[in-house]
Design an enzyme around this catalytic site. Structure first.
Site, PDB file in Angstrom:
ATOM      1  N   SER A   1       0.827  -1.209   0.000  1.00  0.00           N
ATOM      2  CA  SER A   1       0.000   0.000   0.000  1.00  0.00           C
ATOM      3  C   SER A   1       0.863   1.262   0.000  1.00  0.00           C
ATOM      4  CB  SER A   1      -0.905   0.036   1.222  1.00  0.00           C
ATOM      5  OG  SER A   1      -1.760  -1.085   1.260  1.00  0.00           O
TER       6      SER A   1
HETATM    7  N1  SAH Z   1      -1.321  -4.668   4.022  1.00  0.00           N
HETATM    8  C1  SAH Z   1      -0.605  -4.910   2.802  1.00  0.00           C
HETATM    9  C2  SAH Z   1      -1.437  -4.557   1.600  1.00  0.00           C
HETATM   10  C3  SAH Z   1      -1.420  -5.664   0.611  1.00  0.00           C
HETATM   11  S1  SAH Z   1      -2.573  -5.590  -0.710  1.00  0.00           S
HETATM   12  C4  SAH Z   1       0.740  -4.209   2.810  1.00  0.00           C
HETATM   13  O1  SAH Z   1       1.031  -3.467   3.738  1.00  0.00           O
HETATM   14  O2  SAH Z   1       1.540  -4.453   1.905  1.00  0.00           O
HETATM   15  C5  SAH Z   1      -3.903  -6.574  -0.086  1.00  0.00           C
HETATM   16  C6  SAH Z   1      -3.609  -8.007   0.248  1.00  0.00           C
HETATM   17  O3  SAH Z   1      -4.849  -8.591   0.669  1.00  0.00           O
HETATM   18  C7  SAH Z   1      -3.102  -8.877  -0.891  1.00  0.00           C
HETATM   19  O4  SAH Z   1      -1.888  -9.467  -0.538  1.00  0.00           O
HETATM   20  C8  SAH Z   1      -4.206  -9.919  -1.096  1.00  0.00           C
HETATM   21  O5  SAH Z   1      -3.732 -11.196  -1.475  1.00  0.00           O
HETATM   22  C9  SAH Z   1      -4.842  -9.944   0.291  1.00  0.00           C
HETATM   23  N2  SAH Z   1      -6.217 -10.448   0.344  1.00  0.00           N
HETATM   24  C10 SAH Z   1      -7.240 -10.224  -0.509  1.00  0.00           C
HETATM   25  N3  SAH Z   1      -8.348 -10.866  -0.116  1.00  0.00           N
HETATM   26  C11 SAH Z   1      -8.041 -11.527   1.042  1.00  0.00           C
HETATM   27  C12 SAH Z   1      -8.743 -12.381   1.932  1.00  0.00           C
HETATM   28  N4  SAH Z   1     -10.035 -12.733   1.724  1.00  0.00           N
HETATM   29  N5  SAH Z   1      -8.096 -12.859   3.000  1.00  0.00           N
HETATM   30  C13 SAH Z   1      -6.791 -12.552   3.237  1.00  0.00           C
HETATM   31  N6  SAH Z   1      -6.060 -11.761   2.432  1.00  0.00           N
HETATM   32  C14 SAH Z   1      -6.667 -11.250   1.347  1.00  0.00           C
END
Ligand code: SAH
Length: 218
Positions: free
Chosen positions: A67
């Protein structure tokens, strides 16, 4: 390949990033300090070394993203985290947001549905600095019933709905910060569970996240 050297140049770029995030309206110095301490370039491929401290989202493995720092700070500020709170994060991704929460002294429980990203974090040495983060491979829509209830819940992917099981796993007096789909963008919402169990919803700015999807992926 990633590189794990934190040079003066990286530290300098990080200070500038903190100034940018502050100028965009983040006032909580504890959160700004956390951003200043965490070497964001460790969380990215070394191809991003020069730009890791731009206030932007970047690609990570499995077609996901780390993010934007401003977004991380914004969600964290709304979450009003205090030391020792139990915080559930959905969407570990790079583990950058989880590290910010850990720097604030929270007990972090973070779930990722992509096995590849979950496995990568197991061998990411920097994260050993945070024994207060527990990593889970699973579907965030289910939450972690056996580890709840939580003081705080943060969703870092675009949620189609407010997942009912996550609401159930909130303590009375607890809060959830969640970007909920609304056309092309998501609306950041903060949901507070009042002592009687009723929910109060506050609506904030619009953001763009990768989607929150059902089930886990090998
Ligand atoms: N918090 C992260 C943001 C990553 S983007 C950071 O600091 O880098 C969002 C993430 O959510 C992705 O890795 C995606 O695979 C995950 N995601 C999406 N749907 C999900 C679900 N149902 N359960 C767990 N993770 C999920």
């Amino acid at each position: 390949m990633r590189k794990f050297e934190d040079s003066y140049r990286h530290k300098g770029m990080r200070k500038k990033l903190v100034d940018i995030v502050r100028e965009k309206g983040i006032g909580d110095e504890k959160i700004l300090d956390a951003i200043n301490r965490i070497p964001r370039h460790f969380f990215l491929d070394s191809a991003f070394d020069e730009i890791a401290y731009e206030d932007k989202a970047f690609p990570i493995d499995a077609d996901q993203t780390i993010s934007q720092p401003y977004t991380v700070a914004y969600q964290t500020e709304l979450l009003e985290v205090k030391p020792f709170m139990r915080v559930l994060e959905i969407g570990t991704g790079s583990a950058y947001q989880a590290s910010v929460l850990a720097e604030l002294g929270a007990q972090v429980f973070t779930i990722e549905r992509q096995k590849k990203l979950f496995d990568q974090n197991k061998t990411f040495d920097y994260l050993r600095k945070y024994p207060n983060i527990k990593f889970f491979y699973g579907d965030g829509f289910e939450g972690l019933p056996t580890y709840g209830p939580f003081d705080r819940v943060i969703i870092t992917a675009a949620a189609p709905i407010v997942p009912p099981k996550l609401v159930e796993q909130m303590k009375a007096g607890g809060m959830m910060v969640i970007p909920v789909d609304s056309g092309d963008l998501q609306v950041m919402k903060r949901i507070t569970k009042l002592e009687g169990g009723e929910l109060r919803t506050e609506v904030f700015d619009r953001f763009s996240f990768v989607p929150m999807l059902q089930g886990k992926i090998e």
